[in-house]
Design an enzyme around this catalytic site. Structure first.
Site, PDB file in Angstrom:
ATOM      1  N   GLU A 159      -8.807  -3.514   5.136  1.00  0.00           N
ATOM      2  CA  GLU A 159      -7.682  -3.502   6.068  1.00  0.00           C
ATOM      3  C   GLU A 159      -8.155  -3.579   7.509  1.00  0.00           C
ATOM      4  O   GLU A 159      -7.568  -4.286   8.330  1.00  0.00           O
ATOM      5  CB  GLU A 159      -6.842  -2.249   5.865  1.00  0.00           C
ATOM      6  CG  GLU A 159      -5.637  -2.158   6.788  1.00  0.00           C
ATOM      7  CD  GLU A 159      -4.826  -0.891   6.580  1.00  0.00           C
ATOM      8  OE1 GLU A 159      -3.626  -0.916   6.870  1.00  0.00           O
ATOM      9  OE2 GLU A 159      -5.403   0.125   6.138  1.00  0.00           O
ATOM     10  N   SER A 182       4.841  -1.214   4.482  1.00  0.00           N
ATOM     11  CA  SER A 182       5.294  -2.558   4.848  1.00  0.00           C
ATOM     12  C   SER A 182       5.509  -3.399   3.597  1.00  0.00           C
ATOM     13  O   SER A 182       4.642  -3.463   2.723  1.00  0.00           O
ATOM     14  CB  SER A 182       4.267  -3.242   5.743  1.00  0.00           C
ATOM     15  OG  SER A 182       4.088  -2.528   6.945  1.00  0.00           O
ATOM     16  N   SER A 215       0.213   6.196   3.197  1.00  0.00           N
ATOM     17  CA  SER A 215       0.652   7.240   4.127  1.00  0.00           C
ATOM     18  C   SER A 215       1.810   8.057   3.562  1.00  0.00           C
ATOM     19  O   SER A 215       2.633   7.553   2.784  1.00  0.00           O
ATOM     20  CB  SER A 215       1.077   6.616   5.456  1.00  0.00           C
ATOM     21  OG  SER A 215      -0.021   6.033   6.113  1.00  0.00           O
ATOM     22  N   GLN A 263       0.843  -1.196   0.000  1.00  0.00           N
ATOM     23  CA  GLN A 263       0.000   0.000   0.000  1.00  0.00           C
ATOM     24  C   GLN A 263       0.877   1.244   0.000  1.00  0.00           C
ATOM     25  O   GLN A 263       1.652   1.464   0.938  1.00  0.00           O
ATOM     26  CB  GLN A 263      -0.887   0.022   1.242  1.00  0.00           C
ATOM     27  CG  GLN A 263      -1.940  -1.061   1.295  1.00  0.00           C
ATOM     28  CD  GLN A 263      -2.618  -1.095   2.649  1.00  0.00           C
ATOM     29  OE1 GLN A 263      -2.123  -1.686   3.592  1.00  0.00           O
ATOM     30  NE2 GLN A 263      -3.776  -0.457   2.750  1.00  0.00           N
TER      31      GLN A 263
END
Length: 408
Positions: A253, A170, A138, A135
């Site tokens: 999520e 991650s 952020s 992903q």
């Protein structure tokens, strides 16, 4: 014997013959919540998981409830539940977030919003473990306020050119793809000017820098996008629809964040600790153990319901937020009970297994108050989408005239 029972028996035989004996790298007393692995050790975990995923795919067990045209087996969610139960009983799987993100978050989002060309490109590769995705959400200036992302996307003919920075990603160092939310219309309202893309992580201009954690692990990364050119075919949803697409992924999520499989600090580990410390004779200890056990069982029932919705191609609702809040609370209860059972052994590395190691749980548990959206965000989602309460007045702006939802 019913057809489902016959399927379960067939899966049981296949697992007995093919289940690997060395998938897990966790020690028996490992109660950590987050990986604390070097780059090479983490890659070794992923390689084992990829091999197992490929074996399941070849046998028709990787995407059981997905349509055949998308690389699935075309069976029911009851078949998928039956296989998961048999697999959990026979395979000690080490959890890795990149697999969870790929299979449980990004793949179902592509199913809902991806073009036929994008589906043909990524399915069945995602189901087989060949294509993994992270992903790209952020940013340094946009954490929970995800709609405030500054990464820009400019259209040039049939391509888009992306520039910006993502952080806390991650598994980016191992991923083939990244789902990115990008601002493509700076003149539109905060939520209206966003678009979601699938970005090849080996594209020119993509740079991944690992962030070394104080624990020594390197799971998190910064990702820099410098004049990254991707075709319009990699877009998910229409231009300006990126917030809807991203909210859907975040809904998946929230549901997945409270899946405890492979996460340390289980009821069994806590019960073993109570046995070892001679504490089971205390009524308060037994009561707290019972609370953890009941909470875990209730969470499993809720998780299966949400897995059925996801396998059926339905978008997530607010129940994922409720489960995540409950799971975070349960992590805290586990940490507190472990602390009370161990006393000073918790802070003294005396070499005895299953004592000082519980510090990894205490230090990791608070992280899930942020991961997948903060507790405050989850409570807002439950209040507004489940209870029907009005939006937080602090989150209503003149620019969009409505709810300024953050990482939710």
């Amino acid at each position: 014997m019913t057809a489902l029972e016959a399927y379960r028996e067939e899966a049981r035989r296949w697992l007995a013959a093919n289940a690997p004996s060395d998938v897990s790298v966790r020690e028996p007393h490992d109660v950590s919540i987050f990986h604390n692995l070097s780059h090479d050790a983490e890659k070794a975990v992923l390689d084992k998981l990829r091999d197992w995923q490929r074996a399941k795919f070849d046998a028709g067990y990787a995407a059981i409830a997905w349509p055949v045209e998308l690389g699935g087996a075309g069976l029911t969610t009851e078949h998928a539940d039956a296989f998961r139960a048999e697999e959990a009983a026979r395979v000690d799987l080490t959890r890795h977030e990149l697999f969870s993100v790929t299979l449980n978050l990004i793949a179902p989002t592509i199913r809902l919003f991806g073009s036929d060309a994008l589906k043909d490109l990524l399915f069945p590769g995602m189901h087989s473990g060949e294509q993994l995705a992270c992903q790209l959400f952020s940013e340094p200036g946009a954490g929970s306020d995800l709609a405030a992302v500054g990464t820009r996307g400019v259209r040039e003919g049939d391509d888009w050119v992306l520039n910006g920075q993502k952080v806390w990603t991650s598994g980016a160092q191992f991923a083939q793809w990244g789902q990115a939310i990008v601002r493509t219309d700076p003149t539109a309202g905060k939520h209206a000017g966003l678009t979601t893309f699938l970005v090849p992580m080996d594209a020119p201009g993509v740079e991944v820098r690992q962030i070394k954690q104080m624990s020594g692990g390197t799971s998190f990364n910064e990702v820099f996008l410098t004049d990254v050119r991707i075709p319009d075919a990699y877009r998910m949803g229409e231009p300006g629809q990126g917030w809807t697409v991203t909210r859907t992924t975040l809904g998946f999520e929230r549901a997945n964040a409270s899946n405890k499989a492979g996460v340390g600090g289980s009821f069994e580990q806590l019960l073993e600790l109570a046995h070892r410390t001679g504490s089971l004779g205390h009524r308060d200890v037994r009561r707290r153990l019972a609370e953890v056990h009941l909470s875990e069982r209730a969470a499993e029932v809720s998780l299966r319901r949400e897995q059925r919705d996801r396998d059926s191609g339905l978008p997530p609702g607010a129940s994922g937020s409720m489960r995540k809040l409950q799971w975070v609370a349960r992590l805290g209860v586990v940490s507190e009970l472990a602390r009370d059972l161990l006393g000073t052994d918790l802070i003294t590395d005396n070499g005895r297994p299953g004592t000082y190691g519980w510090t990894a749980h205490l230090l990791g548990a608070p992280g899930y108050r942020i991961a997948g959206g903060t507790d405050q965000i989850q409570r807002n989602i439950v209040a507004e989408r489940h209870l029907g309460l009005p939006s937080d007045p602090k989150q209503v702006t003149a620019s969009n005239g409505g709810h300024e939802e953050k990482k939710a």
